[in-house]
Design an enzyme around this catalytic site. Structure first.
Site, PDB file in Angstrom:
ATOM      1  N   ASP A   8       0.820  -1.075  -0.071  1.00  0.00           N
ATOM      2  CA  ASP A   8       0.064   0.011   0.003  1.00  0.00           C
ATOM      3  C   ASP A   8       0.874   1.211  -0.005  1.00  0.00           C
ATOM      4  OD1 ASP A   8       0.872   0.182   2.595  1.00  0.00           O
ATOM      5  OD2 ASP A   8      -1.145   0.269   3.302  1.00  0.00           O
ATOM      6  N   CYS A  65       3.111  -3.436   4.013  1.00  0.00           N
ATOM      7  CA  CYS A  65       2.347  -2.086   4.496  1.00  0.00           C
ATOM      8  C   CYS A  65       3.212  -1.518   5.444  1.00  0.00           C
ATOM      9  CB  CYS A  65       0.963  -2.472   4.805  1.00  0.00           C
ATOM     10  SG  CYS A  65       0.531  -3.478   6.163  1.00  0.00           S
ATOM     11  N   THR A  67       2.668  -1.552   8.920  1.00  0.00           N
ATOM     12  CA  THR A  67       3.215  -2.392   9.884  1.00  0.00           C
ATOM     13  C   THR A  67       3.370  -4.129   9.373  1.00  0.00           C
ATOM     14  OG1 THR A  67       0.786  -2.926  10.358  1.00  0.00           O
ATOM     15  CG2 THR A  67       2.131  -1.304  11.860  1.00  0.00           C
ATOM     16  N   HIS A  98       9.376 -24.130   8.874  1.00  0.00           N
ATOM     17  CA  HIS A  98       8.336 -24.854   9.788  1.00  0.00           C
ATOM     18  C   HIS A  98       6.779 -24.714   9.232  1.00  0.00           C
ATOM     19  CE1 HIS A  98      10.713 -25.387  13.808  1.00  0.00           C
ATOM     20  NE2 HIS A  98      11.235 -25.997  12.607  1.00  0.00           N
ATOM     21  N   HIS A 133       6.039 -31.196  10.181  1.00  0.00           N
ATOM     22  CA  HIS A 133       5.707 -29.746  10.030  1.00  0.00           C
ATOM     23  C   HIS A 133       4.743 -30.178   8.780  1.00  0.00           C
ATOM     24  CE1 HIS A 133       8.711 -28.198  12.631  1.00  0.00           C
ATOM     25  NE2 HIS A 133       9.656 -28.744  12.248  1.00  0.00           N
TER      26      HIS A 133
END
Ligand code: RB5
Length: 149
Positions: A8, A65, A67, A98, A133
């Site tokens: 963004d 973005c 965060t 994992h 996993h």
């Protein structure tokens, strides 16, 4: 490997830098925008990238973005997307090893250039370990409801 990248307005300043890091590691990267600094909504670009990843076998995505939170929340709504928000290289290594993550989410307002380089390096040098996993990743598909955007 081919990657699709999107951001963004709060992630656009590092988009080209991240693209170059992946290209230096030998990957092809297609930029799905945005291509100006105008304000945009992160779910729109998460959707663009995730739809391409799901439509093209063997590809992965990168979403940026401010965060990384909005991008990862949006991306993980797609059945088949395992988006990992990484703020350090250990998380990036484990996301691949994992969790078999297929979308890397980054936060431009959280991580500096050096940290981002180490995250991308860890992501690109770790492979899914499989074994126990694989069973757990399969359980994500089996147990969690899907919501297509
Ligand atoms: C945009 O201001 C910001 O909210 C967005 O980039 C992101 O950080 C949301 O999770």
């Amino acid at each position: 490997m081919k990657y699709f990248i999107g951001s963004d307005h709060a992630g656009i300043n590092i988009k080209d830098y991240v693209k170059e890091l992946f290209e230096k590691a030998g990957h092809e990267v297609e930029d799905l925008g945005p291509f100006s600094n105008d304000r945009v909504d992160y779910p729109d670009f998460a959707a663009k990238v995730c739809k391409e990843v799901l439509a093209n076998d063997g590809t992965k995505g990168i979403l940026i973005c401010g965060t990384g939170l909005g991008m990862s929340m949006s991306a993980n709504k797609f059945d088949g997307i395992r988006a990992a928000l990484c703020h350090n290289s250990y998380s990036a290594a484990m996301a691949r090893e994992h969790n078999d993550a297929n979308v890397l989410c980054l936060g431009e307002r959280v991580s500096g250039y050096g940290t981002i380089e180490s995250i991308v390096d860890a992501w690109n040098t770790h492979e899914f370990a499989g074994g126990r996993h694989a069973n757990r990743v399969q359980k994500i598909n089996n147990l969690m409801g899907s919501c297509r955007v």
